[in-house]
Design a protein around this motif. Sequence first.
Motif, PDB file in Angstrom:
ATOM      1  N   GLY A  54      92.146 -12.810   5.244  1.00 33.07           N
ATOM      2  CA  GLY A  54      92.842 -11.592   5.650  1.00 33.07           C
ATOM      3  C   GLY A  54      92.424 -10.339   4.913  1.00 33.07           C
ATOM      4  O   GLY A  54      92.774  -9.229   5.338  1.00 33.07           O
ATOM      5  N   SER A  55      91.669 -10.476   3.831  1.00 31.66           N
ATOM      6  CA  SER A  55      91.307  -9.295   3.039  1.00 31.66           C
ATOM      7  C   SER A  55      90.349  -8.359   3.780  1.00 31.66           C
ATOM      8  O   SER A  55      90.228  -7.187   3.411  1.00 31.66           O
ATOM      9  CB  SER A  55      90.699  -9.718   1.698  1.00 31.66           C
ATOM     10  N   PHE A  56      89.688  -8.846   4.838  1.00 32.56           N
ATOM     11  CA  PHE A  56      88.808  -7.975   5.616  1.00 32.56           C
ATOM     12  C   PHE A  56      89.591  -6.817   6.241  1.00 32.56           C
ATOM     13  O   PHE A  56      89.001  -5.796   6.595  1.00 32.56           O
ATOM     14  CB  PHE A  56      88.078  -8.773   6.702  1.00 32.56           C
ATOM     15  N   THR A  57      90.900  -6.950   6.373  1.00 34.77           N
ATOM     16  CA  THR A  57      91.708  -5.881   6.961  1.00 34.77           C
ATOM     17  C   THR A  57      92.000  -4.754   5.973  1.00 34.77           C
ATOM     18  O   THR A  57      92.446  -3.678   6.388  1.00 34.77           O
ATOM     19  CB  THR A  57      93.050  -6.433   7.485  1.00 34.77           C
ATOM     20  N   ARG A  58      91.770  -4.981   4.697  1.00 35.67           N
ATOM     21  CA  ARG A  58      92.097  -3.972   3.673  1.00 35.67           C
ATOM     22  C   ARG A  58      90.889  -3.453   2.909  1.00 35.67           C
ATOM     23  O   ARG A  58      90.965  -2.382   2.296  1.00 35.67           O
ATOM     24  CB  ARG A  58      93.112  -4.554   2.672  1.00 35.67           C
ATOM     25  N   VAL A  59      89.795  -4.202   2.901  1.00 35.08           N
ATOM     26  CA  VAL A  59      88.601  -3.797   2.152  1.00 35.08           C
ATOM     27  C   VAL A  59      87.556  -3.282   3.135  1.00 35.08           C
ATOM     28  O   VAL A  59      87.184  -3.975   4.080  1.00 35.08           O
ATOM     29  CB  VAL A  59      88.032  -4.973   1.338  1.00 35.08           C
ATOM     30  N   GLN A  60      87.073  -2.070   2.916  1.00 35.87           N
ATOM     31  CA  GLN A  60      86.078  -1.462   3.790  1.00 35.87           C
ATOM     32  C   GLN A  60      84.666  -1.821   3.326  1.00 35.87           C
ATOM     33  O   GLN A  60      84.407  -1.924   2.120  1.00 35.87           O
ATOM     34  CB  GLN A  60      86.223   0.056   3.795  1.00 35.87           C
ATOM     35  N   THR A  61      83.761  -1.972   4.283  1.00 35.13           N
ATOM     36  CA  THR A  61      82.360  -2.242   3.953  1.00 35.13           C
ATOM     37  C   THR A  61      81.460  -1.201   4.617  1.00 35.13           C
ATOM     38  O   THR A  61      81.799  -0.643   5.660  1.00 35.13           O
ATOM     39  CB  THR A  61      81.923  -3.645   4.424  1.00 35.13           C
ATOM     40  N   TYR A  62      80.318  -0.978   3.981  1.00 33.54           N
ATOM     41  CA  TYR A  62      79.300  -0.093   4.544  1.00 33.54           C
ATOM     42  C   TYR A  62      77.943  -0.691   4.248  1.00 33.54           C
ATOM     43  O   TYR A  62      77.636  -1.025   3.100  1.00 33.54           O
ATOM     44  CB  TYR A  62      79.411   1.314   3.941  1.00 33.54           C
ATOM     45  N   TYR A  63      77.104  -0.846   5.287  1.00 36.06           N
ATOM     46  CA  TYR A  63      75.767  -1.430   5.148  1.00 36.06           C
ATOM     47  C   TYR A  63      74.718  -0.324   5.166  1.00 36.06           C
ATOM     48  O   TYR A  63      74.773   0.583   6.010  1.00 36.06           O
ATOM     49  CB  TYR A  63      75.511  -2.420   6.288  1.00 36.06           C
ATOM     50  N   CYS A  64      73.761  -0.418   4.237  1.00 38.57           N
ATOM     51  CA  CYS A  64      72.794   0.661   4.085  1.00 38.57           C
ATOM     52  C   CYS A  64      71.612   0.192   3.238  1.00 38.57           C
ATOM     53  O   CYS A  64      71.590  -0.932   2.739  1.00 38.57           O
ATOM     54  CB  CYS A  64      73.452   1.862   3.418  1.00 38.57           C
ATOM     55  N   ASP A  65      70.640   1.089   3.072  1.00 39.86           N
ATOM     56  CA  ASP A  65      69.594   0.913   2.065  1.00 39.86           C
ATOM     57  C   ASP A  65      70.276   1.157   0.718  1.00 39.86           C
ATOM     58  O   ASP A  65      70.548   2.305   0.351  1.00 39.86           O
ATOM     59  CB  ASP A  65      68.470   1.920   2.309  1.00 39.86           C
ATOM     60  N   LEU A  66      70.575   0.082  -0.004  1.00 40.12           N
ATOM     61  CA  LEU A  66      71.445   0.188  -1.171  1.00 40.12           C
ATOM     62  C   LEU A  66      70.817   1.027  -2.281  1.00 40.12           C
ATOM     63  O   LEU A  66      71.502   1.830  -2.927  1.00 40.12           O
ATOM     64  CB  LEU A  66      71.798  -1.204  -1.689  1.00 40.12           C
ATOM     65  N   ALA A  67      69.525   0.857  -2.520  1.00 39.89           N
ATOM     66  CA  ALA A  67      68.868   1.639  -3.576  1.00 39.89           C
ATOM     67  C   ALA A  67      68.948   3.134  -3.263  1.00 39.89           C
ATOM     68  O   ALA A  67      69.254   3.957  -4.135  1.00 39.89           O
ATOM     69  CB  ALA A  67      67.415   1.204  -3.732  1.00 39.89           C
ATOM     70  N   ALA A  68      68.689   3.489  -1.995  1.00 43.72           N
ATOM     71  CA  ALA A  68      68.744   4.897  -1.598  1.00 43.72           C
ATOM     72  C   ALA A  68      70.174   5.430  -1.698  1.00 43.72           C
ATOM     73  O   ALA A  68      70.388   6.579  -2.118  1.00 43.72           O
ATOM     74  CB  ALA A  68      68.219   5.060  -0.174  1.00 43.72           C
ATOM     75  N   TYR A  69      71.140   4.600  -1.328  1.00 40.45           N
ATOM     76  CA  TYR A  69      72.542   5.013  -1.412  1.00 40.45           C
ATOM     77  C   TYR A  69      72.929   5.326  -2.854  1.00 40.45           C
ATOM     78  O   TYR A  69      73.525   6.374  -3.137  1.00 40.45           O
ATOM     79  CB  TYR A  69      73.442   3.913  -0.846  1.00 40.45           C
TER      80      TYR A  69
END
Length: 257
Positions: free
Chosen positions: A158-173
């Motif tokens: 159920g934690s997917f409903t409260r924790v936000q995720t963002y996918y990206c080029d992590l080094a650039a981010y």
Amino acid sequence: MSNSNISAKKIKFVQSLHQKKYRQEHQAFLVEGTKNVLELLNADFEIMDLFLTESFAEKNEQALWKCKAEWRFCNEDIITRLGTLQTNDSALAVVQAKPNTLLLPDAHEWVLALDQVRDPGNLGTILRIADWYGIRKVICSEQTAEIYNPKVIAATMGSFTRVQTYYCDLAAYLKEYRSENQKVLGAFLGGEDVHTVAFSAAGGFLVMGNESHGISPEVGAQVQQAISIPQYGGAESLNVAIATAVICDNIRRTVGA
């Protein structure tokens, strides 16, 4: 509510969401089992379809009042056939995926960054750990397991409903969005003992790496401080989710909520 039979077309569509390419094509995913579906009913996700047993409906009548989507009674065999679990005697939902939206750290906020954490179970457990320790944002490299993988969703409890995720080029981010006041810390063998690290109340990023190979050189170049969990016994390594929990616990012990 509907008692109507499920069409072959609907069954085919729901089962197609077992596969990543169809989840991406339809921008939809599955949520299965009592705990995850109940958490979903209290969240801001759009439910496209909801299949449930009569016993689940009887036990959770109040929670279902909040559901705006049409829901259908099915027997346990049908719900199990639709989903990915070996058995499911409660409920299954088809849910609209959220867009991959840029997340930026707030002042005094600690954010997790995951570099190529490929195991779905580990990712789901890390999201559950983040939720436990009040971490609301997880930045993922493009090689990290997909958030909407059914195994990830199941492991989050159920934690997917409260924790936000963002996918990206992590080094650039990390290069672009780290601030002067917020350090980037990374878990490495031979780093500073986590028990002596002065975690900052200003917040920062905690980078956790691949289960086998650790943090990649590209992402590692953005890490400003290497930290490590000291070893007292003979185990070769720690599971990445367990290591995340240990470090998050030390962050909260130092800086509080």
